[in-house]
Design a protein around this motif. Structure first.
Motif, mmCIF file in Angstrom:
data_model
loop_
_atom_site.group_PDB
_atom_site.id
_atom_site.type_symbol
_atom_site.label_atom_id
_atom_site.label_comp_id
_atom_site.label_asym_id
_atom_site.label_seq_id
_atom_site.Cartn_x
_atom_site.Cartn_y
_atom_site.Cartn_z
ATOM 1 N N PHE A 33 0.989 18.565 21.874
ATOM 2 C CA PHE A 33 -0.064 19.117 22.732
ATOM 3 C C PHE A 33 0.421 19.473 24.136
ATOM 4 N N ASP A 34 1.620 19.071 24.523
ATOM 5 C CA ASP A 34 2.130 19.398 25.846
ATOM 6 C C ASP A 34 2.583 20.857 25.883
ATOM 7 N N ALA A 35 2.392 21.502 27.024
ATOM 8 C CA ALA A 35 2.757 22.912 27.141
ATOM 9 C C ALA A 35 4.253 23.140 26.942
ATOM 10 N N GLY A 36 5.076 22.115 27.175
ATOM 11 C CA GLY A 36 6.512 22.265 27.038
ATOM 12 C C GLY A 36 7.065 21.900 25.681
ATOM 13 N N ARG A 37 6.218 21.682 24.697
ATOM 14 C CA ARG A 37 6.710 21.288 23.375
ATOM 15 C C ARG A 37 7.569 22.395 22.782
ATOM 16 N N ASP A 38 8.625 21.991 22.067
ATOM 17 C CA ASP A 38 9.528 22.994 21.506
ATOM 18 C C ASP A 38 9.894 22.699 20.064
ATOM 19 N N GLY A 39 9.081 21.917 19.376
ATOM 20 C CA GLY A 39 9.338 21.642 17.969
ATOM 21 C C GLY A 39 9.259 20.162 17.656
ATOM 22 N N PHE A 40 9.272 19.844 16.362
ATOM 23 C CA PHE A 40 9.160 18.437 15.975
ATOM 24 C C PHE A 40 10.524 17.780 15.893
ATOM 25 N N VAL A 41 10.509 16.464 15.769
ATOM 26 C CA VAL A 41 11.733 15.669 15.625
ATOM 27 C C VAL A 41 11.691 14.987 14.261
ATOM 28 N N MET A 42 12.697 15.193 13.447
ATOM 29 C CA MET A 42 12.738 14.568 12.129
ATOM 30 C C MET A 42 12.810 13.049 12.252
ATOM 31 N N ALA A 43 12.181 12.366 11.294
ATOM 32 C CA ALA A 43 12.221 10.907 11.278
ATOM 33 C C ALA A 43 12.130 10.421 9.842
ATOM 34 N N GLU A 44 12.263 9.109 9.664
ATOM 35 C CA GLU A 44 12.266 8.519 8.333
ATOM 36 C C GLU A 44 11.509 7.195 8.354
ATOM 37 N N GLY A 45 11.219 6.678 7.164
ATOM 38 C CA GLY A 45 10.553 5.383 7.071
ATOM 39 C C GLY A 45 9.564 5.331 5.927
ATOM 40 N N ALA A 46 8.671 4.341 5.976
ATOM 41 C CA ALA A 46 7.649 4.171 4.947
ATOM 42 C C ALA A 46 6.444 3.466 5.534
ATOM 43 N N GLY A 47 5.279 3.841 5.030
ATOM 44 C CA GLY A 47 4.036 3.166 5.388
ATOM 45 C C GLY A 47 3.228 2.914 4.127
ATOM 46 N N ILE A 48 2.944 1.645 3.831
ATOM 47 C CA ILE A 48 2.286 1.253 2.584
ATOM 48 C C ILE A 48 1.091 0.354 2.888
ATOM 49 N N LEU A 49 -0.014 0.597 2.184
ATOM 50 C CA LEU A 49 -1.226 -0.211 2.322
ATOM 51 C C LEU A 49 -1.647 -0.752 0.970
ATOM 52 N N VAL A 50 -2.279 -1.914 0.975
ATOM 53 C CA VAL A 50 -2.928 -2.440 -0.220
ATOM 54 C C VAL A 50 -4.417 -2.158 -0.093
ATOM 55 N N LEU A 51 -4.952 -1.418 -1.066
ATOM 56 C CA LEU A 51 -6.382 -1.122 -1.133
ATOM 57 C C LEU A 51 -6.988 -1.907 -2.287
ATOM 58 N N GLU A 52 -8.209 -2.380 -2.086
ATOM 59 C CA GLU A 52 -8.920 -3.119 -3.140
ATOM 60 C C GLU A 52 -10.392 -2.743 -3.126
ATOM 61 N N THR A 53 -11.037 -2.934 -4.248
ATOM 62 C CA THR A 53 -12.493 -2.872 -4.218
ATOM 63 C C THR A 53 -12.988 -4.059 -3.402
ATOM 64 N N LEU A 54 -14.084 -3.858 -2.707
ATOM 65 C CA LEU A 54 -14.627 -4.944 -1.895
ATOM 66 C C LEU A 54 -14.957 -6.157 -2.751
ATOM 67 N N SER A 55 -15.500 -5.925 -3.933
ATOM 68 C CA SER A 55 -15.868 -7.054 -4.792
ATOM 69 C C SER A 55 -14.639 -7.872 -5.175
ATOM 70 N N HIS A 56 -13.524 -7.216 -5.449
ATOM 71 C CA HIS A 56 -12.299 -7.923 -5.802
ATOM 72 C C HIS A 56 -11.773 -8.707 -4.606
ATOM 73 N N ALA A 57 -11.806 -8.092 -3.435
ATOM 74 C CA ALA A 57 -11.318 -8.769 -2.232
ATOM 75 C C ALA A 57 -12.174 -9.986 -1.886
ATOM 76 N N LEU A 58 -13.476 -9.865 -2.055
ATOM 77 C CA LEU A 58 -14.359 -10.985 -1.740
ATOM 78 C C LEU A 58 -14.191 -12.129 -2.728
ATOM 79 N N ARG A 59 -13.938 -11.786 -3.988
ATOM 80 C CA ARG A 59 -13.775 -12.845 -4.998
ATOM 81 C C ARG A 59 -12.586 -13.740 -4.673
ATOM 82 N N ARG A 60 -11.572 -13.180 -4.037
ATOM 83 C CA ARG A 60 -10.398 -13.999 -3.720
ATOM 84 C C ARG A 60 -10.359 -14.387 -2.238
ATOM 85 N N ASP A 61 -11.454 -14.118 -1.537
ATOM 86 C CA ASP A 61 -11.586 -14.493 -0.127
ATOM 87 C C ASP A 61 -10.453 -13.904 0.705
#
Length: 417
Positions: free
Chosen positions: A221-249
């Motif tokens: 968003f800066d007026a002086g931007r001149d392109g992106f910078v390559m990067a690497e990594g990983a982002g992982i989430l655990v999703l559950e149904t609410l009922s399943h999550a509540l059953r195991r507290d």
């Protein structure tokens, strides 16, 4: 319909190899961009990237297993192990036929492919590794996570370029909401910083060449931007149904309440100049969530630091939110992490989850000169405390793929104890 909650987080990034380190550095406005030292950049226009540091795959997995996985797969499995441990899942009490994995990669095992092509040219076909194909194909991250945990439910490896993380989370959310699974490990991974990818992106004039000041190179968003910078990594989430999550507290970080996807139908790599695709995806996500635009408290933007991309996303936000767009904080994590390609959406979702939990908005760093077109509140240069209940996260990719998720703090949705 089942409600879907987030119970586990895991991250491998240029800002740290666990969620808390990542979050601390995001709040501090720390840049993870540095000079590339993993190969010789003398002939390259761009010489900087967001590299994962201090990641020892052999220490995590053992030498034999580590050598059978490309770096993108190592990142994904390491982040998944963090997320599953964080979730507190007891696999002995999980129906593994109802546990799935939705994890993708935009480029997959590029490093392995290049290495083995070198072997082919230098030493002949008989010396090419028989594990080349399974190591390089992009579904192998999801497969290895499934093997690691014995999950026998649906396993999917979406390939929607840089929107992969949101596609994975959104599609997992829908399957869980429909009752098709109890638990899904979702996100994205990438390890594509190589000579050939750097050269290709550079020749497309997509990369920043602010090589002498890497920490100031990614400036969405800066007026002086001149392109992106390559990067690497990983982002992982655990999703559950609410009922399943509540059953195991389970401890619950937040709830996924909406997902929207669209196509620009415009160009191979350029986003629509008026942001039509991003607008349609955001609108669809809010409609599915059943919320009004004015209920959104924060936007985690795709914002890669390209002139057209940042402009079109700003226009899309204005189109959807109208005058209210100027009242909604918009933050760009890629100003600090760089663009992690297929891993970006998963890491960005983690940052949004942490924001909702802690009432803090991460900054968009490197805001030096205001762009008259990009004139929203981008939370410039310093984190901000705020009352946050609902946030959206945008991810867009080559080919015109757009994916948007809507997250809500769990305390704001009639918590059941």
């Amino acid at each position: 319909m089942e409600r879907v909650v987030i119970t586990g987080l895991g991250a491998i990034t240029p800002l740290g190899n666990d969620v808390e380190t990542l979050w601390t550095n995001l709040l501090a406005g720390q840049s993870g961009i540095a000079q590339i030292d993993t190969f010789d950049t003398a002939r390259h226009k761009a010489k900087i990237a967001g590299l994962v540091r201090n990641f020892d795959a052999e220490a995590i997995f053992g030498r034999k297993e580590a050598r059978r996985m490309d770096r993108f797969c190592q990142f994904a499995l390491a982040a998944a192990e963090q997320a599953v441990a964080d979730s507190g899942l007891d696999l002995a009490n999980v129906d593994l036929e109802r546990m799935g994995v939705y994890v993708g990669s935009g480029i997959g095992g590029l490093t392995t492919l290049l290495e083995q092509d070198g072997v082919l040219q230098d030493r002949g076909p008989e010396r090419v590794s028989p594990t080349l194909v399974p190591m390089m194909i992009s579904n192998m991250a999801a497969a290895m996570i499934s093997i690691r945990y014995g999950s026998q439910g649906p396993t999917l490896s979406p390939v929607t370029a840089c929107s992969i993380g949101n596609t994975a989370i959104g599609e997992a959310y829908r399957l869980l909401a429909m009752g098709g699974a109890d638990v899904i490990i979702a996100g994205g991974s990438e390890a594509a910083v190589s000579e050939i990818s750097l050269a290709s992106f550079s020749n497309a004039t997509a990369l920043s060449t602010r090589n002498d000041e890497p920490g100031r190179a990614s400036r969405p968003f800066d007026a002086g931007r001149d392109g992106f910078v390559m990067a690497e990594g990983a982002g992982i989430l655990v999703l559950e149904t609410l009922s399943h999550a509540l059953r195991r507290d389970a401890r619950i970080y937040g709830e996924v309440i909406g997902y929207g996807a669209s196509s620009d139908a415009y160009h191979m790599v350029a986003t629509h100049p008026e942001g039509i695709g991003p607008y349609l995806a955001m609108r669809a996500a809010l409609r599915e969530a059943g919320i009004k635009p004015e209920e959104v408290d924060v936007i985690h933007a795709h914002a890669t630091s390209t002139e057209l991309g940042d402009k079109s996303e700003t226009l899309a936000i204005k189109r959807l939110f109208g005058d209210a767009a100027y009242q909604i904080p918009v933050t760009a994590n890629k100003s600090m992490t760089g663009h992690m390609l297929g891993a970006a959406g998963g890491v960005q979702a983690i940052a949004l989850v942490k924001s909702l939990n802690e009432g803090m908005i991460t900054p968009t760093i490197n805001q030096f000169e205001r762009d008259p077109v990009c004139d929203l509140d981008y939370v410039p240069n310093a984190a901000r405390q705020a009352d946050l209940k609902i946030g959206i996260s945008n991810s867009f990719g080559f080919g015109g793929h757009n994916a948007v998720i809507v997250l809500k703090s769990y305390d704001s949705v009639h918590r059941v104890d």
